[in-house]
Design a protein around this motif. Structure first.
Motif, short mmCIF file in Angstrom:
data_model
loop_
_atom_site.label_atom_id
_atom_site.label_comp_id
_atom_site.label_asym_id
_atom_site.label_seq_id
_atom_site.Cartn_x
_atom_site.Cartn_y
_atom_site.Cartn_z
N HIS A 176 0.81 -1.22 0.00
CA HIS A 176 0.00 0.00 0.00
C HIS A 176 0.84 1.27 0.00
O HIS A 176 0.31 2.37 -0.18
N LEU A 177 2.15 1.14 0.21
CA LEU A 177 3.02 2.32 0.26
C LEU A 177 3.15 2.97 -1.11
O LEU A 177 3.41 2.29 -2.11
N LEU A 178 3.00 4.28 -1.15
CA LEU A 178 3.18 5.05 -2.38
C LEU A 178 4.53 5.76 -2.40
O LEU A 178 5.22 5.77 -3.40
N LYS A 179 4.89 6.38 -1.26
CA LYS A 179 6.10 7.20 -1.19
C LYS A 179 6.66 7.13 0.21
O LYS A 179 5.94 7.30 1.19
N VAL A 180 7.95 6.88 0.32
CA VAL A 180 8.64 6.81 1.59
C VAL A 180 9.75 7.86 1.57
O VAL A 180 10.48 7.97 0.59
N THR A 181 9.86 8.62 2.66
CA THR A 181 10.95 9.59 2.80
C THR A 181 11.77 9.18 4.01
O THR A 181 11.22 8.95 5.09
N VAL A 182 13.07 9.08 3.81
CA VAL A 182 13.99 8.63 4.84
C VAL A 182 14.99 9.74 5.12
O VAL A 182 15.61 10.26 4.19
N TYR A 183 15.13 10.10 6.37
CA TYR A 183 16.09 11.11 6.79
C TYR A 183 17.22 10.38 7.50
O TYR A 183 16.99 9.68 8.50
#
Length: 130
Positions: A74-81
């Motif tokens: 279901h993930l569309l976009k992941v942002t990782v810092y």
């Protein structure tokens, strides 16, 4: 709050530590707040090696997604810092292991520091699984 905005909360992920919720759902999309590597019991892991922190942050994100009835697909976009771009290869290995064949859009952003001295924080946008 707008009655059409649904709040997602689970005790299987780190509790919200400020003036925010774990996730919201609105008009078919789910927005998962930034997840630090804090355990569901609220224990800090900032003294642990990077890989353990990465696993915990992802575990939190996936637990919130699961609480809404979803899974990694279901993930569309992941942002990782990441504190230090040198952690990118290790993160990519943990990420691939935990997400399997799922490959959402992703950004990895090197940052100088994160709250409590953590090395990673992750947020995401997903399709509303309900």
């Amino acid at each position: 709050m707008n009655p059409s905005i649904k709040i997602i909360k689970t005790d299987k992920a780190a509790p919200a530590g400020g003036h925010y919720v774990q996730a919201t759902v609105f008009q078919g999309q789910m927005y998962i707040s930034g997840q630090l590597p804090v355990t569901a019991a609220g224990e800090h892991t900032f003294n642990e090696p990077f890989e353990i922190q990465a696993r915990q942050a992802l575990k939190n994100l996936l637990a919130i997604l699961e609480a809404a009835g979803g899974d990694p697909s279901h993930l569309l976009k992941v942002t990782v810092y990441l504190v230090g771009v040198a952690h990118w290869p290790a993160f990519n290995l943990v990420y691939a292991e935990m997400l399997g064949e799922t490959k959402p859009a992703r950004s990895v952003v090197p940052v100088p520091e994160l709250h409590h001295g953590y090395l990673i924080e992750i947020d995401a946008v997903a399709v509303d699984p309900s």
